[in-house]
Design an enzyme around this catalytic site. Structure first.
Site, PDB file in Angstrom:
ATOM      1  N   HIS A 111       0.930  -1.351  -0.017  1.00 50.86           N
ATOM      2  CA  HIS A 111      -0.147  -0.104  -0.129  1.00 50.86           C
ATOM      3  C   HIS A 111       0.635   1.153   0.114  1.00 50.86           C
ATOM      4  O   HIS A 111       0.263   2.293  -0.159  1.00 50.86           O
ATOM      5  CB  HIS A 111      -1.155   0.064   1.314  1.00 50.86           C
ATOM      6  CG  HIS A 111      -2.086  -0.892   1.225  1.00 50.86           C
ATOM      7  ND1 HIS A 111      -2.863  -1.187   0.094  1.00 50.86           N
ATOM      8  CD2 HIS A 111      -2.408  -1.974   2.151  1.00 50.86           C
ATOM      9  CE1 HIS A 111      -3.677  -2.020   0.320  1.00 50.86           C
ATOM     10  NE2 HIS A 111      -3.346  -2.760   1.587  1.00 50.86           N
ATOM     11  N   ASP A 148      -2.810 -10.572  -2.462  1.00 49.41           N
ATOM     12  CA  ASP A 148      -3.562 -10.094  -0.951  1.00 49.41           C
ATOM     13  C   ASP A 148      -4.949  -9.687  -1.398  1.00 49.41           C
ATOM     14  O   ASP A 148      -5.416  -9.372  -2.733  1.00 49.41           O
ATOM     15  CB  ASP A 148      -2.734  -8.825  -0.778  1.00 49.41           C
ATOM     16  CG  ASP A 148      -3.045  -8.260   0.565  1.00 49.41           C
ATOM     17  OD1 ASP A 148      -2.313  -8.788   1.439  1.00 49.41           O
ATOM     18  OD2 ASP A 148      -3.827  -7.614   0.778  1.00 49.41           O
ATOM     19  N   HIS A 150      -6.469  -7.077  -0.574  1.00 44.90           N
ATOM     20  CA  HIS A 150      -6.385  -5.598  -0.690  1.00 44.90           C
ATOM     21  C   HIS A 150      -5.963  -5.365  -1.928  1.00 44.90           C
ATOM     22  O   HIS A 150      -4.513  -5.801  -2.115  1.00 44.90           O
ATOM     23  CB  HIS A 150      -6.082  -4.932   0.552  1.00 44.90           C
ATOM     24  CG  HIS A 150      -6.755  -5.220   1.684  1.00 44.90           C
ATOM     25  ND1 HIS A 150      -6.198  -6.168   2.506  1.00 44.90           N
ATOM     26  CD2 HIS A 150      -7.923  -4.425   2.156  1.00 44.90           C
ATOM     27  CE1 HIS A 150      -7.197  -6.147   3.715  1.00 44.90           C
ATOM     28  NE2 HIS A 150      -8.099  -4.996   3.723  1.00 44.90           N
ATOM     29  N   ASP A 229      -4.680 -12.715   3.392  1.00 45.79           N
ATOM     30  CA  ASP A 229      -6.016 -12.313   4.207  1.00 45.79           C
ATOM     31  C   ASP A 229      -7.172 -12.418   3.489  1.00 45.79           C
ATOM     32  O   ASP A 229      -8.297 -12.168   3.784  1.00 45.79           O
ATOM     33  CB  ASP A 229      -5.879 -11.021   4.717  1.00 45.79           C
ATOM     34  CG  ASP A 229      -5.191  -9.811   3.430  1.00 45.79           C
ATOM     35  OD1 ASP A 229      -4.765 -10.428   2.416  1.00 45.79           O
ATOM     36  OD2 ASP A 229      -4.840  -8.795   3.867  1.00 45.79           O
TER      37      ASP A 229
END
Length: 292
Positions: A111, A148, A150, A229
């Protein structure tokens, strides 16, 4: 990150314990990651931003760079070591000392944008490693695979429009960081998935979209933003992958690496916050990488 924060030191402890409990540890090489050097960071981050992270490091207590992303007195060293791990792993792989490597690091990185910390991330570990491969080892094409839950917005921010890098990613959408679907650059293969997506649909995306793009690109090395995740037990999000899905996608990545990249893979830990599911998934991922 502070008490009760999901991005906690126990994540790495759980992975280590699971590797030992599974008996996998005796078959692996372990290396201590060095601190990233300034020139390595500056290949992907603005100097003003790197200076800001250094200057924000507290002598005591906790300092927030955004509501989710906090620094304690040890965070800067940990973040530098996380970024350094990818470069060191790249060197090991490129020298032929290992076929591939997994970096069990925290904080995560995907990120972190060129000039912004967010989402538990300070330096973009996978981007630092990928650009190290391009600039130091003279590779012409590298791929980044991000599974991931995200979207790796920071990696996209750094590499959008760079023809030497192909990024393929899945992510739950709509979901944090609420981007990745609006006019992505040609070298970004972003595949949003709705909440509730399970392994069968994920595998179809990989088979129908990722693998053709990767084979068309012919990467000379593959980097993995390995977030776990999207596991069905992880309540951070709402996808439904299981260990067998992570084993399968790792096998697909290895197949492409074997075809075009001399088997060269560097995988770096991103998300995964339910300790048992994280540890089982990482162990599965490493087992496939290591041909065990």
């Amino acid at each position: 990150m502070g008490a009760h924060h999901p991005e906690c030191p126990d994540r790495l402890g759980a992975i280590s314990d699971r590797l030992i409990a599974s008996g996998l540890d005796v078959y692996l090489q372990f290396h201590d990651a060095p601190l990233a050097e300034m020139d390595q960071l500056l290949r992907v981050h603005a100097r003003s931003y790197v200076d800001h992270v250094h200057e924000s490091s507290p002598a005591h207590g906790i300092v927030h760079l955004d509501p989710d992303t906090a620094m304690s007195p040890g965070t800067l060293q940990a973040a530098l070591r996380s970024a350094g791990a990818g470069c060191y792993a790249t060197d090991l792989v490129m020298r032929g000392q290992v076929q591939n490597a997994f970096c069990a690091v925290r904080p995560p990185g995907h990120h972190a944008e060129r000039a912004k910390a967010m989402g538990f991330c300070f330096f973009n570990n996978v981007a630092v490693a990928a650009r190290h491969a391009l600039e130091v080892w003279g590779l012409s094409r590298v791929a980044i695979v991000d599974f991931d839950v995200h979207h790796g917005n920071g990696t996209e921010d750094i590499f959008a429009g760079d023809p030497r890098v192909l990024m393929t990613g899945i992510f739950q959408h709509p979901f944090y960081p609420y981007c990745g679907t609006e006019n992505p650059a040609a070298n970004m293969c972003n595949v949003p998935l709705p909440a509730g997506t399970r392994g069968e649909e994920f595998r179809q995306v990989v088979y129908d979209i990722w693998l053709p793009r990767l084979r068309e690109f012919r990467p000379e090395m593959i980097f993995v933003s390995a977030g776990f995740d999207a596991h069905y037990e992880d309540d951070m999000a709402s996808l439904g992958l299981v260990e067998s899905d992570y084993a399968w996608v790792t096998e697909q990545i290895k197949q492409v690496a074997g075809e075009f990249s001399k088997g060269r893979i560097v995988s770096l830990l991103e998300g995964g916050y339910v300790l048992s599911a994280l540890a089982r998934s990482v162990t599965t991922h490493i087992k496939v990488l290591a041909d065990l």
